[in-house]
Design a protein around this motif. Structure first.
Motif, short mmCIF file in Angstrom:
data_model
loop_
_atom_site.label_atom_id
_atom_site.label_comp_id
_atom_site.label_asym_id
_atom_site.label_seq_id
_atom_site.Cartn_x
_atom_site.Cartn_y
_atom_site.Cartn_z
N VAL A 141 3.73 2.63 -7.13
CA VAL A 141 4.23 2.28 -5.79
C VAL A 141 4.40 3.54 -4.95
O VAL A 141 4.06 3.55 -3.76
CB VAL A 141 5.55 1.49 -5.90
N GLY A 142 4.89 4.61 -5.55
CA GLY A 142 5.03 5.87 -4.82
C GLY A 142 3.69 6.41 -4.36
O GLY A 142 3.54 6.86 -3.22
N ILE A 143 2.67 6.34 -5.23
CA ILE A 143 1.34 6.80 -4.86
C ILE A 143 0.78 5.93 -3.73
O ILE A 143 0.15 6.44 -2.80
CB ILE A 143 0.41 6.79 -6.09
N ALA A 144 1.02 4.63 -3.80
CA ALA A 144 0.54 3.72 -2.75
C ALA A 144 1.15 4.07 -1.40
O ALA A 144 0.47 4.07 -0.38
CB ALA A 144 0.85 2.28 -3.12
N ILE A 145 2.43 4.41 -1.40
CA ILE A 145 3.09 4.79 -0.15
C ILE A 145 2.48 6.08 0.39
O ILE A 145 2.22 6.20 1.60
CB ILE A 145 4.61 4.91 -0.37
N VAL A 146 2.24 7.05 -0.48
CA VAL A 146 1.64 8.32 -0.05
C VAL A 146 0.24 8.08 0.52
O VAL A 146 -0.13 8.66 1.55
CB VAL A 146 1.59 9.32 -1.23
N VAL A 147 -0.53 7.22 -0.11
CA VAL A 147 -1.89 6.93 0.37
C VAL A 147 -1.84 6.25 1.74
O VAL A 147 -2.62 6.60 2.64
CB VAL A 147 -2.64 6.06 -0.66
N LEU A 148 -0.94 5.29 1.90
CA LEU A 148 -0.85 4.61 3.19
C LEU A 148 -0.43 5.56 4.31
O LEU A 148 -0.99 5.52 5.40
CB LEU A 148 0.14 3.44 3.10
N VAL A 149 0.53 6.42 4.03
CA VAL A 149 0.95 7.40 5.04
C VAL A 149 -0.18 8.38 5.31
O VAL A 149 -0.45 8.74 6.46
CB VAL A 149 2.23 8.13 4.58
N GLY A 150 -0.89 8.78 4.27
CA GLY A 150 -2.01 9.70 4.43
C GLY A 150 -3.12 9.11 5.27
O GLY A 150 -3.75 9.82 6.06
N ARG A 151 -3.37 7.82 5.12
CA ARG A 151 -4.41 7.17 5.93
C ARG A 151 -4.07 7.24 7.41
O ARG A 151 -4.93 7.50 8.25
CB ARG A 151 -4.58 5.71 5.52
N VAL A 152 -2.80 7.02 7.75
CA VAL A 152 -2.38 7.07 9.15
C VAL A 152 -2.52 8.49 9.69
O VAL A 152 -3.04 8.71 10.79
CB VAL A 152 -0.93 6.57 9.29
N VAL A 153 -2.10 9.46 8.90
CA VAL A 153 -2.19 10.86 9.33
C VAL A 153 -3.65 11.28 9.50
O VAL A 153 -4.00 11.95 10.48
CB VAL A 153 -1.46 11.78 8.33
#
Length: 70
Positions: free
Chosen positions: A29-41
């Motif tokens: 779940v933590g990795i998924a959150i990082v990936v989602l934030v990274g996609r926006v950035v």
């Protein structure tokens, strides 16, 4: 202090992290959150890079014709 039912559920779910599968789920779940934030950035970063390339290209074309903007 009065504990709401939602808070009680969250506190009881803390035991799930004691098992290896619970810890693995937390990591995923933590990795998924990082990936989602990274996609926006990265989406914003690509727009900035594209705009910068267009501006620099336009300035280069203008300089070819003897118009120095900078």
């Amino acid at each position: 202090m009065v504990l709401t039912p939602l808070l009680l559920v969250i506190l009881q779910a803390g035991g799930l992290l004691a098992t290896p599968l619970g810890q693995l789920l937390a990591v995923i779940v933590g990795i998924a959150i990082v990936v989602l934030v990274g996609r926006v950035v990265l989406k914003v970063a690509w727009r900035l890079v594209t705009i910068a390339a267009i501006v620099v290209g336009a300035l280069l074309l203008l300089s070819f014709f003897g118009i120095n903007v900078i």
